[in-house]
Design a protein around this motif. Structure first.
Motif, PDB file in Angstrom:
ATOM      1  N   ASP A 174      -8.288   3.261   4.550  1.00 24.29           N
ATOM      2  CA  ASP A 174      -7.514   3.517   3.340  1.00 24.29           C
ATOM      3  C   ASP A 174      -6.918   2.229   2.775  1.00 24.29           C
ATOM      4  O   ASP A 174      -6.892   2.021   1.560  1.00 24.29           O
ATOM      5  CB  ASP A 174      -6.387   4.516   3.634  1.00 24.29           C
ATOM      6  CG  ASP A 174      -6.896   5.938   3.805  1.00 24.29           C
ATOM      7  OD1 ASP A 174      -8.075   6.177   3.483  1.00 24.29           O
ATOM      8  OD2 ASP A 174      -6.118   6.799   4.261  1.00 24.29           O
ATOM      9  N   GLN A 175      -6.419   1.363   3.659  1.00 27.65           N
ATOM     10  CA  GLN A 175      -5.840   0.096   3.193  1.00 27.65           C
ATOM     11  C   GLN A 175      -6.870  -0.742   2.456  1.00 27.65           C
ATOM     12  O   GLN A 175      -6.581  -1.341   1.421  1.00 27.65           O
ATOM     13  CB  GLN A 175      -5.302  -0.691   4.394  1.00 27.65           C
ATOM     14  CG  GLN A 175      -4.122  -0.021   5.096  1.00 27.65           C
ATOM     15  CD  GLN A 175      -3.843  -0.652   6.449  1.00 27.65           C
ATOM     16  OE1 GLN A 175      -4.491  -1.615   6.851  1.00 27.65           O
ATOM     17  NE2 GLN A 175      -2.877  -0.090   7.164  1.00 27.65           N
ATOM     18  N   TYR A 211      -6.968   1.671   8.458  1.00 22.52           N
ATOM     19  CA  TYR A 211      -7.553   0.460   7.881  1.00 22.52           C
ATOM     20  C   TYR A 211      -8.501   0.782   6.728  1.00 22.52           C
ATOM     21  O   TYR A 211      -8.552   0.063   5.729  1.00 22.52           O
ATOM     22  CB  TYR A 211      -8.295  -0.302   8.978  1.00 22.52           C
ATOM     23  CG  TYR A 211      -8.796  -1.662   8.571  1.00 22.52           C
ATOM     24  CD1 TYR A 211      -7.902  -2.703   8.318  1.00 22.52           C
ATOM     25  CD2 TYR A 211     -10.158  -1.921   8.464  1.00 22.52           C
ATOM     26  CE1 TYR A 211      -8.352  -3.955   7.963  1.00 22.52           C
ATOM     27  CE2 TYR A 211     -10.621  -3.180   8.104  1.00 22.52           C
ATOM     28  CZ  TYR A 211      -9.715  -4.192   7.858  1.00 22.52           C
ATOM     29  OH  TYR A 211     -10.165  -5.440   7.499  1.00 22.52           O
ATOM     30  N   ASN A 234      -1.951   4.890   3.161  1.00 23.43           N
ATOM     31  CA  ASN A 234      -1.819   3.839   4.160  1.00 23.43           C
ATOM     32  C   ASN A 234      -1.931   4.416   5.565  1.00 23.43           C
ATOM     33  O   ASN A 234      -1.198   4.033   6.467  1.00 23.43           O
ATOM     34  CB  ASN A 234      -0.475   3.121   3.983  1.00 23.43           C
ATOM     35  CG  ASN A 234      -0.415   1.794   4.712  1.00 23.43           C
ATOM     36  OD1 ASN A 234      -1.439   1.247   5.110  1.00 23.43           O
ATOM     37  ND2 ASN A 234       0.792   1.271   4.889  1.00 23.43           N
ATOM     38  N   VAL A 246       0.847  -1.185   0.000  1.00 25.24           N
ATOM     39  CA  VAL A 246       0.000   0.000   0.000  1.00 25.24           C
ATOM     40  C   VAL A 246       0.890   1.244   0.000  1.00 25.24           C
ATOM     41  O   VAL A 246       1.768   1.379   0.854  1.00 25.24           O
ATOM     42  CB  VAL A 246      -0.922   0.021   1.232  1.00 25.24           C
ATOM     43  CG1 VAL A 246      -1.876   1.209   1.166  1.00 25.24           C
ATOM     44  CG2 VAL A 246      -1.699  -1.279   1.344  1.00 25.24           C
TER      45      VAL A 246
END
Length: 308
Positions: free
Chosen positions: A140-141, A138, A135, A130
């Motif tokens: 965004d991941q 969570y 990053n 990522v």
């Protein structure tokens, strides 16, 4: 109206998101095999393989155009709501084995051929790279490469597939059958209900709900008392085909037959115990998915084969 931008990999917004220019996927592989002629008419071939692929190209989900890291690089016209990227992001390892048993025999005007081919394999996601600016949490991941998308990547390499062909010919006539076993695969829906407490900060954390985004997708059970992972389980199925052929002349043969004579269908895309909520939670909006064996059922056919 919602406007979604597939940002060019060479764009300033891709650089701001920490996504470098696309490069070729790279792989390292090894294999080991042997062939054994058991009898004059019977052979066994086995090949084991290991394939490690780095920087596999994936297609991200939609990042909000207001995300601070990229907002300044989003064009003002038309008004864009979100942006997606292609990126070299995933490392995987495939391991498996192919086994082939081949028997053939001819006598006078007769011939018989039997072929059994089997593949067993496993694919692991070793790492998801990522980009740093995407990053932060969570949420965004998962926007970058969600658990739902990970199941599709794994489903592209089913754990097992077996195929058996038996054919008998006498003079100009021939009959045969294909039996194909398609192994179990699992995919996921988008998810209508979050796991209680699950959010952008990670499972059990506090923050923005992942409801309906395909991030650890959950659905409410039919009795309404709890939520369960929205897994679509397609169990292994056996499909049987039959055909007959006639050699019209030296160059042309006529074949008639039926595929999937027992009209076997794949399981529907619905979660056990939560069918009311999960039914149709797919890209097509229907209960069927494009799994390996297809979903058309019984099919009759006729064709001519030309050999020159």
């Amino acid at each position: 109206m919602q406007y979604i931008w597939l940002a060019p990999n060479t764009s300033a917004v891709a650089r701001a998101a920490g996504i470098p220019k696309l490069t070729q996927e790279t792989s390292v592989n090894g294999s080991l095999g042997f062939a054994w002629k058991l009898t004059k008419n019977f052979t066994l071939t086995t090949d084991a393989y290991w394939i490690q692929i780095k920087n596999r190209v994936i297609f991200s989900d939609q990042f909000s155009s207001s995300l601070p890291q990229i907002a300044a690089y989003i064009p003002s016209s038309p008004p864009l709501n979100s942006v997606q990227f292609f990126a070299n992001a995933v490392n995987t390892t495939n391991t498996g084995v192919d086994i082939v048993l081949d028997y053939s025999k001819k006598w006078k005007h007769n011939s018989i051929k039997a072929l059994l081919a089997a593949n067993f394999q496993q694919i692991n996601i070793d790492k998801i790279n990522v980009p740093g600016p995407l990053n932060n949490n969570y949420f965004d991941q998962q926007t970058f490469f969600s658990t739902r998308e990970q199941t599709f990547l794994k489903a592209s390499a089913p754990n097992s597939k077996l195929a058996f062909t038996l054919e008998y010919n006498v003079n100009k006539f021939g009959i045969g059958t294909h039996l194909t076993y398609y192994g179990k695969v699992v995919t996921q829906g988008y998810g209508y209900s979050s796991l209680p407490g699950a959010a952008a900060g990670g499972p059990g954390g506090a923050g923005i709900s992942d409801q309906g985004l395909g991030y650890d997708p959950y659905v409410t059970t039919d009795n309404g008392n709890s939520v369960v992972p929205e897994n679509f389980i397609f169990h292994g199925k056996l499909v049987t085909d039959l055909y007959a052929s006639y050699q019209l002349n030296k160059h042309i043969s006529w074949v008639i037959g039926a595929d999937n004579i027992f009209n076997v269908h794949s399981d529907i895309a619905a979660t056990v115990g939560a069918k009311m909520a999960s039914w149709g939670d797919t890209e097509s909006g229907g209960p069927f998915k494009s799994v390996q064996m297809g979903y058309n059922g019984l099919r009759f056919f006729s064709k001519f084969l030309f050999n020159f």
